[in-house]
Scaffold this motif. Structure first.
Motif, PDB file in Angstrom:
ATOM      1  N   LEU A  59       0.826  -1.198   0.000  1.00 12.78           N
ATOM      2  CA  LEU A  59       0.000   0.000   0.000  1.00 12.78           C
ATOM      3  C   LEU A  59       0.868   1.259   0.000  1.00 12.78           C
ATOM      4  O   LEU A  59       0.527   2.253  -0.659  1.00 12.78           O
ATOM      5  CB  LEU A  59      -0.939  -0.010   1.210  1.00 12.78           C
ATOM      6  CG  LEU A  59      -2.102  -1.009   1.120  1.00 12.78           C
ATOM      7  CD1 LEU A  59      -2.901  -1.019   2.422  1.00 12.78           C
ATOM      8  CD2 LEU A  59      -3.020  -0.688  -0.052  1.00 12.78           C
ATOM      9  N   LEU A  63       0.468   4.076  -2.868  1.00 13.63           N
ATOM     10  CA  LEU A  63       0.110   5.442  -2.495  1.00 13.63           C
ATOM     11  C   LEU A  63       1.202   6.451  -2.810  1.00 13.63           C
ATOM     12  O   LEU A  63       0.923   7.637  -3.003  1.00 13.63           O
ATOM     13  CB  LEU A  63      -0.225   5.499  -1.002  1.00 13.63           C
ATOM     14  CG  LEU A  63      -1.465   4.709  -0.566  1.00 13.63           C
ATOM     15  CD1 LEU A  63      -1.539   4.635   0.957  1.00 13.63           C
ATOM     16  CD2 LEU A  63      -2.736   5.337  -1.117  1.00 13.63           C
ATOM     17  N   ARG A  74      -7.172   8.435   1.356  1.00 11.78           N
ATOM     18  CA  ARG A  74      -6.929   7.573   0.190  1.00 11.78           C
ATOM     19  C   ARG A  74      -6.925   6.096   0.542  1.00 11.78           C
ATOM     20  O   ARG A  74      -7.241   5.253  -0.285  1.00 11.78           O
ATOM     21  CB  ARG A  74      -5.600   7.948  -0.459  1.00 11.78           C
ATOM     22  CG  ARG A  74      -5.614   9.362  -1.039  1.00 11.78           C
ATOM     23  CD  ARG A  74      -4.561   9.540  -2.091  1.00 11.78           C
ATOM     24  NE  ARG A  74      -3.224   9.496  -1.537  1.00 11.78           N
ATOM     25  CZ  ARG A  74      -2.143   9.143  -2.228  1.00 11.78           C
ATOM     26  NH1 ARG A  74      -2.257   8.745  -3.477  1.00 11.78           N
ATOM     27  NH2 ARG A  74      -0.959   9.177  -1.658  1.00 11.78           N
ATOM     28  N   CYS A  75      -6.553   5.769   1.779  1.00 12.80           N
ATOM     29  CA  CYS A  75      -6.505   4.370   2.198  1.00 12.80           C
ATOM     30  C   CYS A  75      -7.050   4.264   3.613  1.00 12.80           C
ATOM     31  O   CYS A  75      -6.681   5.057   4.486  1.00 12.80           O
ATOM     32  CB  CYS A  75      -5.059   3.854   2.137  1.00 12.80           C
ATOM     33  SG  CYS A  75      -4.848   2.196   2.811  1.00 12.80           S
ATOM     34  N   VAL A 125      -3.112   7.542   4.693  1.00 11.25           N
ATOM     35  CA  VAL A 125      -3.505   6.290   5.342  1.00 11.25           C
ATOM     36  C   VAL A 125      -4.185   6.617   6.662  1.00 11.25           C
ATOM     37  O   VAL A 125      -3.576   7.227   7.546  1.00 11.25           O
ATOM     38  CB  VAL A 125      -2.297   5.370   5.600  1.00 11.25           C
ATOM     39  CG1 VAL A 125      -2.753   4.049   6.212  1.00 11.25           C
ATOM     40  CG2 VAL A 125      -1.534   5.111   4.312  1.00 11.25           C
ATOM     41  N   ILE A 147     -11.339   7.061  -1.307  1.00 13.95           N
ATOM     42  CA  ILE A 147     -10.775   5.876  -0.665  1.00 13.95           C
ATOM     43  C   ILE A 147     -10.767   4.724  -1.674  1.00 13.95           C
ATOM     44  O   ILE A 147     -11.807   4.168  -2.001  1.00 13.95           O
ATOM     45  CB  ILE A 147     -11.579   5.488   0.599  1.00 13.95           C
ATOM     46  CG1 ILE A 147     -11.498   6.616   1.634  1.00 13.95           C
ATOM     47  CG2 ILE A 147     -11.032   4.187   1.199  1.00 13.95           C
ATOM     48  CD1 ILE A 147     -12.297   6.352   2.902  1.00 13.95           C
ATOM     49  N   ASN A 149      -8.409   2.083  -1.381  1.00 11.70           N
ATOM     50  CA  ASN A 149      -7.857   0.870  -0.757  1.00 11.70           C
ATOM     51  C   ASN A 149      -8.423   0.734   0.658  1.00 11.70           C
ATOM     52  O   ASN A 149      -8.320   1.665   1.451  1.00 11.70           O
ATOM     53  CB  ASN A 149      -6.335   0.932  -0.691  1.00 11.70           C
ATOM     54  CG  ASN A 149      -5.700   1.121  -2.060  1.00 11.70           C
ATOM     55  OD1 ASN A 149      -5.478   2.262  -2.475  1.00 11.70           O
ATOM     56  ND2 ASN A 149      -5.407   0.049  -2.749  1.00 11.70           N
ATOM     57  N   ARG A 178     -12.864  -0.124  -5.815  1.00  9.69           N
ATOM     58  CA  ARG A 178     -11.822  -0.050  -4.784  1.00  9.69           C
ATOM     59  C   ARG A 178     -11.179  -1.425  -4.663  1.00  9.69           C
ATOM     60  O   ARG A 178     -11.688  -2.422  -5.178  1.00  9.69           O
ATOM     61  CB  ARG A 178     -12.431   0.348  -3.428  1.00  9.69           C
ATOM     62  CG  ARG A 178     -13.350  -0.722  -2.858  1.00  9.69           C
ATOM     63  CD  ARG A 178     -13.844  -0.422  -1.457  1.00  9.69           C
ATOM     64  NE  ARG A 178     -14.551  -1.566  -0.890  1.00  9.69           N
ATOM     65  CZ  ARG A 178     -15.837  -1.817  -1.053  1.00  9.69           C
ATOM     66  NH1 ARG A 178     -16.579  -0.982  -1.765  1.00  9.69           N
ATOM     67  NH2 ARG A 178     -16.396  -2.896  -0.519  1.00  9.69           N
TER      68      ARG A 178
END
Length: 472
Positions: A59, A63, A74-75, A125, A147, A149, A178
């Motif tokens: 990840l 990212l 975003r995650c 994150v 989002i 992930n 996703r």
């Protein structure tokens, strides 16, 4: 296989090399390439096999290719407990040292206003517990549109704690396009159903049989002799535990109890015997819980008494031993508790106290993990006893916990019988005229008639020729 073979960037490889990581664990070798390819993943592996790095490393790689935006996440990594959130957050921060990624945790017990301020800057994150994430989402502080992930870590623990409805609500609010990764130490039917609902053609990874324990953890059951009360049972178990520390030369351990007030009592008993001990459970403030974990990790404290709230959030390097004062309410939690030791291939010890009432649960654990566990009896441990075994262990063989008495067992028994006889005699020496309803004590005085009694006493004195006036 090495990390170079998994397709990670040079900057990440440098970070791993600085931390001394050269060879991926089996779950890392399987999951990292799948996440890098964008696949949904359903993974089952026992605790302590490197699951956090298996999703954190790829990840970070994904990212780092784009920049974050204000007020957007975003995650998202969902975890069941605050302690686990802190552990995952620290892992991400370690792996992002050579990357400009923003990592933050959103958990209960912390200031929600500060968390809102962090969100306004944008987060790459977000590590969150379900309750706090919903609080922020339902008040409009989180926009889930970016989002891409989502990770659900310790999904079986989410189920045990009753978080699955919250998890479903959160996943339903996420964008349909996703990538979702679901990790669990066990694979219950409810977990499979959740995966069918929210994962798109997931790749299944099964590192070990569900509910298995690491082979490098030596496990023992400890027979607890029958006692007459709960408090006596706890004292007995503490004495047995100290005997275990002495026999196996254990210098540090995490001790689990099912109930929070048991956690406090065990902590107090160890504290009285001069152990360097900390305590952690759900009723403590977040700052106190964090301080307890920090002291354990730093080596300031050597022993930690904990409830299940901390079972999956404790990541202490080279922890040699785990003690279960009780068999967990949910026997599948046994895997997670003892998984605090024997991490990263190190050897570990796990001891579980078994009473007559929990002997059936002990058999269920052996069936679940598919192996026999040796029993340790009282005779195997260096502890001393009171005259009657049913009264429990008096103290461990440690000098600081032994209390010697000059009276022998027979003398103490005779003294007890004599006191009992005297109590009985004193309770029956009242005259019949002074009893009320045949009760062996004088009747209570009526305070309302106090003045009347005084006047009657004064009149009796006058009739007898005596006076109530002063002599001089």
């Amino acid at each position: 296989m090495t990390f170079e073979d998994l397709g990670l960037s040079d900057s990440l490889l440098k970070t791993l090399k600085d931390k001394g990581y050269t060879t991926p664990t089996p779950i890392q070798a399987q999951i990292i390439p799948l996440i890098l390819r964008g696949s949904d993943v359903l993974a089952c592996a026992p605790t302590g096999t490197g699951k956090t790095a298996s999703f954190a490393l790829p990840l970070v790689e994904i990212l780092s290719e784009t920049a974050s935006k204000a007020r957007l996440i975003r995650c998202l990594v969902l975890v069941p407990t605050r302690e686990l959130a802190t552990q995952v957050s620290e892992a991400f921060k370690d792996y992002t040292k050579n990357h400009k990624l923003r990592v933050a945790e959103f958990i209960g017990g912390a200031s929600i206003m500060k968390q809102k301020q962090i969100l306004n800057k944008g987060i790459d994150v977000a590590i969150a517990t379900p309750g706090r994430f919903l609080d922020l989402y339902e008040t409009g502080c989180i926009l889930p549109t970016e989002i891409k992930n989502v990770v659900i870590d310790e999904a079986d623990r989410m189920m045990d704690m009753g978080f699955l409805p919250d998890v479903r609500k959160i996943l339903a609010a996420m964008p349909k396009m996703r990538q979702t990764v679901l990790l669990s130490a066990t694979m219950a039917p409810a977990i499979k159903k959740l995966a069918q609902e929210f994962l798109m053609s997931p790749k299944e990874v099964m590192v070990a049989a569900p509910a298995s324990t690491a082979v490098n953890i030596t496990q023992y059951f400890v027979n607890v002799p029958p006692v007459k009360s709960e408090s006596e049972r706890l004292r007995t178990q503490v004495a047995l535990m100290i005997g275990i520390f002495e026999k196996w030369s254990i210098s540090s351990a995490v001790i689990f109890c099912n109930k929070k007030h048991h956690v406090d009592k065990v902590y107090q008993q160890l504290k009285k015997q001069n152990f360097s001990v900390e305590v952690i459970h759900g009723d403590l403030t977040q700052s106190r819980r964090n301080r307890a974990l920090e002291n354990m990790k730093a080596g300031t404290a050597k022993f930690l008494v904990a409830s299940d709230v901390a079972a999956r959030g404790i990541d202490i390097i080279s922890l040699p031993c785990v003690i279960n004062m009780d068999i967990p309410m949910n026997i599948e939690d046994y895997v997670h508790r003892i998984g605090r030791t024997g991490r990263a291939g190190a050897e570990g010890l796990a001891f579980t106290m078994v009473t007559k009432a929990t002997s059936g649960a002990a058999q269920d654990i052996m069936k679940m993990i598919g192996k026999q566990i040796d029993f340790v009896s009282v005779k195997d441990l260096p502890v001393s006893y009171t005259p009657s075994v049913e009264k429990g262990v008096q103290a461990a063989s440690y000098d600081r916990s032994q209390r010697k008495s000059q009276d022998g067992p027979q003398d103490r028994n005779q003294q007890g019988q004599k006191k009992k006889k005297n109590r009985h005699r004193s309770a029956t020496t009242f005259s019949p005229q002074r009893t009320e309803n045949n009760l062996p004590f004088p009747p209570k005085r009526n305070r309302k008639n106090k003045g009347q009694r005084r006047r009657a006493a004064a009149a009796a004195l006058r009739d007898s020729g005596m006076t109530t006036s002063p002599l001089f």
